[in-house]
Design a protein around this motif. Structure first.
Motif, PDB file in Angstrom:
ATOM      1  N   GLU A 199      23.579 -11.977 -22.967  1.00  0.00           N
ATOM      2  CA  GLU A 199      23.965 -11.770 -21.564  1.00  0.00           C
ATOM      3  C   GLU A 199      25.103 -12.707 -21.178  1.00  0.00           C
ATOM      4  O   GLU A 199      26.008 -12.328 -20.438  1.00  0.00           O
ATOM      5  CB  GLU A 199      22.757 -11.971 -20.638  1.00  0.00           C
ATOM      6  CG  GLU A 199      21.772 -10.814 -20.701  1.00  0.00           C
ATOM      7  CD  GLU A 199      20.676 -10.927 -19.656  1.00  0.00           C
ATOM      8  OE1 GLU A 199      20.989 -11.035 -18.463  1.00  0.00           O
ATOM      9  OE2 GLU A 199      19.486 -10.920 -20.057  1.00  0.00           O
ATOM     10  N   TYR A 338      13.214 -10.846 -16.762  1.00  0.00           N
ATOM     11  CA  TYR A 338      14.637 -10.509 -16.585  1.00  0.00           C
ATOM     12  C   TYR A 338      14.882  -9.025 -16.296  1.00  0.00           C
ATOM     13  O   TYR A 338      16.007  -8.598 -16.096  1.00  0.00           O
ATOM     14  CB  TYR A 338      15.435 -10.925 -17.835  1.00  0.00           C
ATOM     15  CG  TYR A 338      14.799 -10.441 -19.124  1.00  0.00           C
ATOM     16  CD1 TYR A 338      14.806  -9.089 -19.455  1.00  0.00           C
ATOM     17  CD2 TYR A 338      14.180 -11.325 -19.996  1.00  0.00           C
ATOM     18  CE1 TYR A 338      14.216  -8.633 -20.610  1.00  0.00           C
ATOM     19  CE2 TYR A 338      13.573 -10.885 -21.158  1.00  0.00           C
ATOM     20  CZ  TYR A 338      13.597  -9.529 -21.453  1.00  0.00           C
ATOM     21  OH  TYR A 338      12.997  -9.098 -22.595  1.00  0.00           O
ATOM     22  N   ARG A 369      19.096  -5.315 -16.544  1.00  0.00           N
ATOM     23  CA  ARG A 369      18.710  -6.693 -16.265  1.00  0.00           C
ATOM     24  C   ARG A 369      18.829  -6.983 -14.771  1.00  0.00           C
ATOM     25  O   ARG A 369      19.710  -6.439 -14.091  1.00  0.00           O
ATOM     26  CB  ARG A 369      19.598  -7.674 -17.043  1.00  0.00           C
ATOM     27  CG  ARG A 369      19.907  -7.297 -18.482  1.00  0.00           C
ATOM     28  CD  ARG A 369      18.678  -7.044 -19.331  1.00  0.00           C
ATOM     29  NE  ARG A 369      19.042  -6.971 -20.767  1.00  0.00           N
ATOM     30  CZ  ARG A 369      18.207  -6.605 -21.722  1.00  0.00           C
ATOM     31  NH1 ARG A 369      16.959  -6.232 -21.448  1.00  0.00           N
ATOM     32  NH2 ARG A 369      18.617  -6.578 -22.999  1.00  0.00           N
TER      33      ARG A 369
END
Ligand code: ATP
Ligand code: MG
Length: 439
Positions: A199, A338, A369
């Motif tokens: 991420e 998440y 997410r």
């Protein structure tokens, strides 16, 4: 003739078996004695190399006493070099044999401990030797092709391969399965997933993937859990859950068709029903978690809304489908912090699992997410995690947060299903699970 990687001047057993040399053509091979027997005064050596197993006939009148004697003495698994001519021979496995004119034993073998009727634990203790079996070689080759096809799909589309760390300071998937290690006197953990790092990297590269080992201290022994496995993980900016599910679908279809193209012989050797793989075509069916629970209940499976699926529930679901299928929109409490809250129902998150048919179950877990700083912080607190450990992850939502999604695929789970294995341990050369750390 060394295109199969067997070396300059040498032919692979597999090349002979494919009929790539004409009848009577000279050939030189090197490898190991896979099997050996004597019939009618001739020694039949089945030579194994990385490409296959070829029958080699050693006739005293052709090779002389010295060579004949050497092969008479040589035990299974001795390494050998042989030279001769190739011939069609309907009685030989694969229809071809080598009539030996010259040859020698490179290095003799002691009595090989694996004879053919050993049990699972013995073969695991002797994994370093069992990996020479045709079965393990075929599976290793299928895994190679699976890994190559995964990479190929993303390379061709301009995604970036990255290298996240294995030693980490914070958990991803929860404390129960963490392996703790000593990091210069400080506690550290072996990575359970590279996701949080991927991420980070999408803010630099937008669309990334990584292949890393993931470690999970799974306490119960199942057919589909290892404590170390190969994790193929993908993360992309500007993609929602639907976009990412389409990526997953295309990836799995691509890998299966590549294996059917390149590894059909290995699949057949393993007794895999390839027609089940031919059906792996998009679009894959989709059902929500809530629909899945209703479906299970209608089959008489007792299950409360809000519980996670176990292996039995997954297996029962897979019986309804003839190709991989998605389950989406899970209750928040059974999924990681998440995952993004579902806009239309805050009890749910925008997660998806891909389940393989034929009883195999989950091979991919993914989600959109959470991109809101406040919601993510609240979820971290709810899970009893320390926001300080996630300061860098939270920062991503402070500096130009972006909608994004990703998934993780267990490579051994995928190999297990594609190759039709009944246990995940054979999808990796040196399986790690509780009570198994050697060899
Ligand atoms: P499961 O519910 O089957 O234990 P999970 O939900 O914990 O899996 P994720 O955290 O979603 O798994 O991990 C992503 C993928 O990694 C899974 O879909 C699966 O293919 C694979 N995987 C997870 N744990 C293991 C394991 N212990 N051994 C092998 N593969 C695993
Ligand atoms: Mg999962």
């Amino acid at each position: 003739m060394s295109e199969r990687g067997v070396g300059e001047g040498y032919v692979g057993a597999g090349e002979v078996l494919e009929g790539r040399l004409p009848e009577g053509n000279p050939a030189r091979l090197r490898g190991w004695i896979h099997r050996k027997f004597v019939v009618g005064g001739k020694i039949f050596v089945r030579l194994r190399d990385s490409t296959g197993v070829l029958q080699c006939v050693i006739d005293r009148s052709r090779v002389g006493d010295e060579v004949y004697g050497a092969f008479e003495e040589a035990k299974r698994e001795s390494s050998i070099v042989v030279e001769g001519t190739v011939h069609r021979e309907p009685r030989a496995p694969g229809g071809w044999e080598l009539r030996v004119t010259r040859g020698h034993v490179v290095w003799p073998s002691e009595d090989f401990p694996i004879r053919g009727k050993e049990g699972v634990e013995f073969l695991l203790d002797n994994r370093h030797l069992w990996l020479r079996s045709t079965r393990m070689r075929d599976i290793l080759k299928i895994k190679h092709t699976v890994l190559g096809a995964l990479r190929e799909y993303y390379l061709e589309r301009g995604w970036w391969e990255v290298t996240p760390p294995i030693l980490t300071g914070s958990a991803v998937e929860g404390g129960a399965t963490l392996f703790k290690v000593d990091y210069f006197g400080e506690p550290a953990y072996l990575s359970q997933s590279a996701q949080l790092y991927l991420e980070v990297l999408i803010y630099s590269l937008e669309r990334v993937w990584a292949i890393t080992p993931s470690f999970r201290a799974e306490k119960s022994r199942t057919r589909r859990h290892l404590s170390e496995y190969t994790h193929f993980e993908v993360e992309a900016a500007w993609m929602n859950m639907e976009d990412m599910m389409r990526v997953v679908e295309e990836t799995v279809e691509h890998v299966v068709s590549r294996v059917l193209e390149d590894r059909r012989r290995e699949l057949e050797n393993l007794g895999r029903d390839t027609s089940a793989l031919e059906r792996v075509k998009r679009p894959f069916p989709r059902l929500t978690y809530t629909e899945a629970v209703e479906r299970l209940r209608s089959k008489g499976v007792a299950m409360e809304w809000g519980e996670d699926f176990g292996a039995d529930e997954e297996a029962a679901l897979t019986r309804d489908f003839d190709r991989p299928f998605f389950v989406t929109l899970f209750p928040k409490q059974i999924k990681a912090f998440y995952m993004k809250e579902y806009e239309q129902d805050p009890r749910l998150v925008k997660g998806f699992d891909l389940l393989a048919p034929e009883g195999y179950g989950e091979i991919v877990g993914g989600s959109e997410r959470e991109d809101s700083y406040e919601k993510l912080l609240a979820r971290i607190r709810e899970e009893g995690l320390d926001p300080k450990d996630y300061y860098w992850y939270l920062d991503l939502r402070r500096y130009g947060s972006v909608p994004h999604s990703g998934y993780g695929l267990g490579v051994e789970r995928l190999v297990m299903w594609i190759a039709g294995l009944d246990h995940i341990r054979d999808a990796t050369p040196f399986p790690r699970f509780r009570e198994r750390l050697r060899p």
